[in-house]
Design a protein around this motif. Sequence first.
Motif, PDB file in Angstrom:
ATOM      1  N   VAL A  11       6.631  -7.306  45.677  1.00  0.00           N
ATOM      2  CA  VAL A  11       5.789  -7.580  44.511  1.00  0.00           C
ATOM      3  C   VAL A  11       4.647  -6.559  44.438  1.00  0.00           C
ATOM      4  CG1 VAL A  11       4.191  -9.238  43.478  1.00  0.00           C
ATOM      5  CG2 VAL A  11       6.367 -10.026  44.397  1.00  0.00           C
ATOM      6  N   CYS A  12       4.038  -6.272  45.594  1.00  0.00           N
ATOM      7  CA  CYS A  12       2.923  -5.308  45.613  1.00  0.00           C
ATOM      8  C   CYS A  12       3.398  -3.900  45.268  1.00  0.00           C
ATOM      9  CB  CYS A  12       2.251  -5.316  46.988  1.00  0.00           C
ATOM     10  SG  CYS A  12       1.327  -6.815  47.350  1.00  0.00           S
ATOM     11  N   ARG A  13       4.570  -3.499  45.771  1.00  0.00           N
ATOM     12  CA  ARG A  13       5.082  -2.164  45.464  1.00  0.00           C
ATOM     13  C   ARG A  13       5.402  -2.032  43.981  1.00  0.00           C
ATOM     14  NH1 ARG A  13       4.068  -2.138  50.244  1.00  0.00           N
ATOM     15  NH2 ARG A  13       2.065  -1.964  49.231  1.00  0.00           N
ATOM     16  N   ILE A  14       5.931  -3.083  43.365  1.00  0.00           N
ATOM     17  CA  ILE A  14       6.228  -3.021  41.931  1.00  0.00           C
ATOM     18  C   ILE A  14       4.933  -2.824  41.143  1.00  0.00           C
ATOM     19  CG2 ILE A  14       7.076  -4.338  39.940  1.00  0.00           C
ATOM     20  CD1 ILE A  14       9.054  -5.714  41.910  1.00  0.00           C
ATOM     21  N   ALA A  15       3.894  -3.560  41.519  1.00  0.00           N
ATOM     22  CA  ALA A  15       2.609  -3.441  40.822  1.00  0.00           C
ATOM     23  C   ALA A  15       2.015  -2.050  41.017  1.00  0.00           C
ATOM     24  CB  ALA A  15       1.640  -4.515  41.324  1.00  0.00           C
ATOM     25  N   GLU A  16       2.115  -1.514  42.226  1.00  0.00           N
ATOM     26  CA  GLU A  16       1.540  -0.196  42.511  1.00  0.00           C
ATOM     27  C   GLU A  16       2.293   0.909  41.774  1.00  0.00           C
ATOM     28  OE1 GLU A  16       1.839   0.003  46.707  1.00  0.00           O
ATOM     29  OE2 GLU A  16       0.274  -1.493  47.065  1.00  0.00           O
ATOM     30  N   ALA A  17       3.631   0.813  41.762  1.00  0.00           N
ATOM     31  CA  ALA A  17       4.441   1.865  41.142  1.00  0.00           C
ATOM     32  C   ALA A  17       4.440   1.763  39.626  1.00  0.00           C
ATOM     33  CB  ALA A  17       5.874   1.785  41.665  1.00  0.00           C
ATOM     34  N   GLY A  18       4.278   0.550  39.091  1.00  0.00           N
ATOM     35  CA  GLY A  18       4.293   0.370  37.645  1.00  0.00           C
ATOM     36  C   GLY A  18       5.691   0.380  37.054  1.00  0.00           C
ATOM     37  N   SER A  19       6.702   0.386  37.916  1.00  0.00           N
ATOM     38  CA  SER A  19       8.088   0.351  37.453  1.00  0.00           C
ATOM     39  C   SER A  19       8.971  -0.106  38.593  1.00  0.00           C
ATOM     40  CB  SER A  19       8.551   1.727  36.968  1.00  0.00           C
ATOM     41  OG  SER A  19       8.699   2.623  38.054  1.00  0.00           O
ATOM     42  N   LEU A  20      10.099  -0.703  38.230  1.00  0.00           N
ATOM     43  CA  LEU A  20      11.044  -1.136  39.253  1.00  0.00           C
ATOM     44  C   LEU A  20      11.690   0.062  39.941  1.00  0.00           C
ATOM     45  CD1 LEU A  20      12.790  -4.170  37.509  1.00  0.00           C
ATOM     46  CD2 LEU A  20      11.273  -4.232  39.474  1.00  0.00           C
ATOM     47  N   GLY A  21      11.964   1.111  39.159  1.00  0.00           N
ATOM     48  CA  GLY A  21      12.577   2.295  39.740  1.00  0.00           C
ATOM     49  C   GLY A  21      11.683   2.947  40.778  1.00  0.00           C
TER      50      GLY A  21
END
Length: 319
Positions: A11-21
Amino acid sequence: MQLELRHLQAVCRIAEAGSLGGAARRLGVSQPALSAQLRRIEKVTGGELFVRGRNGVEPTALGQFVLAKARRVLSEMDALGAEAREIATGTPLRLGCILLVLLDGLLVRTDRSMAGQEITVDLEDSVTALARMLGAGQYDAIVYGEVNGHEVPLPGGSAARTLVPKEPFCVRLSEKHRLAHRQVIDLADLAGESWMTLVVDDDGGPEALLAACVKAGFTPSLRYRITDRKMHYDLIAAGRAVSLTQPTAPTAAGTVMRPLLGAPVTGRIRLAWNRSTVSARQAELLFEAAAGAYVADVENNAFHKAWWDAHPEAHPALG
């Protein structure tokens, strides 16, 4: 399904990256697998955590709540691991570095300020490898450089501080070179020289040198890549090559160092560490040791000392 730490990290990585990819690349999984995992997480939390926005995916109100809790839990787990490891005896702190001028002084200072803490040190030629090995747990902390606007992607679970935000690279050439008498050298006047290429090739340095030379009107001849310092200096002293170098570098027999007009190539030095194996106290001690080592080398060259004194914004931000 119960929520696990890996779900909170996702969840944190998705928020940080701003995209699922982008998050999938950071996590080392496929995008479909991460999408499926997110759907399972949302079933547990009771609703959508992210929606598509103009700038990628954005957290919903529920997502913001889950993110705040996830970050707090992950931070506590990182602190638990790092502080327990610090207390445990016989566990060395593994430090990885590229070949920076401050390295010798850093080792002396860590031996003094972190007495009782065994530290192992390895040198790498690749910043990318350093970051990858930090993420794989092979290093607990890394000290590395970035050139011009290049940014090294860091693995999840790491933290970083900028030690020196800017230092202008200079040129080392033979003391018998036709330009050695100048106090400042225009890069354009070095067209036709044989260049010693930088040892680290993925920190943005080669691209920065090439771009600066092309802007100055020529393409550099990159003839040598020598990791041995003595051979490096001997080739330059013999007039067979010139090279970019950190402005804090020591003098070497038969060579001189000169600043480049307009500072076309600049470096940045950073410290990164694994939050789960390095405590906040250890990270601060490492940062202070590296800062002290860098500052001790500033006076190696009078031109850099003058630049340093005129640019307090480039000084390490000590606590």
